[in-house]
Design a protein around this motif. Sequence first.
Motif, PDB file in Angstrom:
ATOM      1  N   GLU A  35      -1.058  60.619  86.397  1.00  0.00           N
ATOM      2  CA  GLU A  35      -0.133  59.552  86.796  1.00  0.00           C
ATOM      3  C   GLU A  35      -0.842  58.207  86.656  1.00  0.00           C
ATOM      4  OE1 GLU A  35       2.588  59.339  90.618  1.00  0.00           O
ATOM      5  OE2 GLU A  35       0.609  58.473  91.025  1.00  0.00           O
ATOM      6  N   HIS A  36      -0.289  57.348  85.789  1.00  0.00           N
ATOM      7  CA  HIS A  36      -0.920  56.063  85.487  1.00  0.00           C
ATOM      8  C   HIS A  36      -0.178  54.915  86.165  1.00  0.00           C
ATOM      9  CE1 HIS A  36      -1.936  58.825  82.223  1.00  0.00           C
ATOM     10  NE2 HIS A  36      -3.008  58.098  82.007  1.00  0.00           N
ATOM     11  N   GLN A  37      -0.944  53.963  86.701  1.00  0.00           N
ATOM     12  CA  GLN A  37      -0.409  52.698  87.185  1.00  0.00           C
ATOM     13  C   GLN A  37      -1.141  51.572  86.456  1.00  0.00           C
ATOM     14  OE1 GLN A  37       0.011  52.176  91.449  1.00  0.00           O
ATOM     15  NE2 GLN A  37      -0.021  54.387  91.770  1.00  0.00           N
ATOM     16  N   HIS A  49       5.300  54.253  87.411  1.00  0.00           N
ATOM     17  CA  HIS A  49       4.280  55.232  87.051  1.00  0.00           C
ATOM     18  C   HIS A  49       4.581  55.766  85.657  1.00  0.00           C
ATOM     19  CE1 HIS A  49       4.067  56.039  91.648  1.00  0.00           C
ATOM     20  NE2 HIS A  49       3.148  55.161  91.284  1.00  0.00           N
ATOM     21  N   TRP A  50       3.525  55.977  84.889  1.00  0.00           N
ATOM     22  CA  TRP A  50       3.677  56.679  83.617  1.00  0.00           C
ATOM     23  C   TRP A  50       2.911  57.983  83.722  1.00  0.00           C
ATOM     24  CZ3 TRP A  50      -0.002  57.294  79.335  1.00  0.00           C
ATOM     25  CH2 TRP A  50       0.585  57.985  78.249  1.00  0.00           C
ATOM     26  N   ASN A  51       3.609  59.098  83.494  1.00  0.00           N
ATOM     27  CA  ASN A  51       3.032  60.417  83.690  1.00  0.00           C
ATOM     28  C   ASN A  51       2.817  61.126  82.363  1.00  0.00           C
ATOM     29  OD1 ASN A  51       3.425  60.524  86.761  1.00  0.00           O
ATOM     30  ND2 ASN A  51       5.481  60.067  86.020  1.00  0.00           N
ATOM     31  N   ASN A  64       8.257  58.332  82.632  1.00  0.00           N
ATOM     32  CA  ASN A  64       8.141  57.633  83.910  1.00  0.00           C
ATOM     33  C   ASN A  64       8.469  58.543  85.091  1.00  0.00           C
ATOM     34  OD1 ASN A  64       9.527  54.978  82.106  1.00  0.00           O
ATOM     35  ND2 ASN A  64       7.430  55.000  82.829  1.00  0.00           N
TER      36      ASN A  64
END
Length: 393
Positions: A35-37, A49-51, A64
């Motif tokens: 999970e990216h922020q 969030h980009w997963n 997302n």
Amino acid sequence: MNRLIATTDRFSFAARELSQKLSEQLQNGKIGYWEHQFDRLADREQVLHWNLATANGQILYAGNRLWSVQSLMRVIYRYAVYTRSELVGSRFEQLKITAEQEEWTPAQLLAQMKKIGIVNDAQLTKALKLKVLNDLDIYLLMGSGTANFIPEPDLAQQLPVEGFSPMILLDEAKQRQLQWEQIQQQVPSINLIPSLNRAALAKANLPAGQQERIENLVKSQQTLNSIAEEMAKDTLEIAEMFAKFVRVGLVSFQPPKNNTPRPIVVVDDSPLILSQFQHWVGGLGYPVVVCQESQTALTKIVEVEPAAIFIDINMPGISGFELVKQIRKQPQLSAIPLVILTGEQKLSNRWRAQWSGCDFLTKPLSPTDVSDFQARLEELLIRLVGTPDSVAN
């Protein structure tokens, strides 16, 4: 600058460093989501969030939202053009209704989609790969941020695909970045609207079929991103096609008329629903205009010329479907996407909405329904009007 945090479940990355960090982290074979922020998006009211879904050292999906029934439906609809045909589309819609009513898992839905011929393994793999690549086009260049690992042991069962080698996929993403750079002068943004140079087109002496195709692509006044979605094509493929048109003078790009975003209008007699919509839609970055009285809704709609309109079915005075008829009679409003809202999951309402040229969205009936509803709402808005930044006059 290397900002890697010494833990197997979390790392941070600098600008243009994410691809390298993913290559390092995905070798461990974990099953779940990274999970990216992103720092540049930190001031949004609703954190984005980009997963990236991974299992056994392979990339399975990106989005997302975490993998779900709604994610599966959106990926297939977005990247499989045959779902737009009348026959497959009706099967697709029926299956969507059944999946919601019977609370299927993604694996159960996928099995049924394969059984009735909506998708096969090759088509699903192609759709998932394009989804991941289109996401990588955006997020590898999003800048610095952090990533956290979310274990999901059941992911490989819910997303039963072989997956994609991170090394191969990230290398392809790097090549795509070079392709984007090569067309940047002709296509500076996928959120611009193409405009036809009719004089140049007339002089080009193209075959009638090719000329008609170019005219049809630009007449909708949609952004390149929306055109790619409507055609179920890779965004890069559409951008490269328009870059060629620009080079020979057939097409140019027009910026939005002004920087004021066009609002999303919600018509509902319930103050609670209107308040919730303002919170949910506003949290996604879209401006919202609400109207509680259906009798005055048309006047308000003509005044603001919205990007999309959500309309409750059962309202005192003028029903939702009657309001739809009134809107369709206004030439300046005829192309605006309409979405029917209801708390009743009746098949007749869905078909009537479809016959009226409207999308359909069921209101959350309990607190446990809110999360899925928000996911469907976001996906619907992106499909109908684009991202918040692209919703402009």
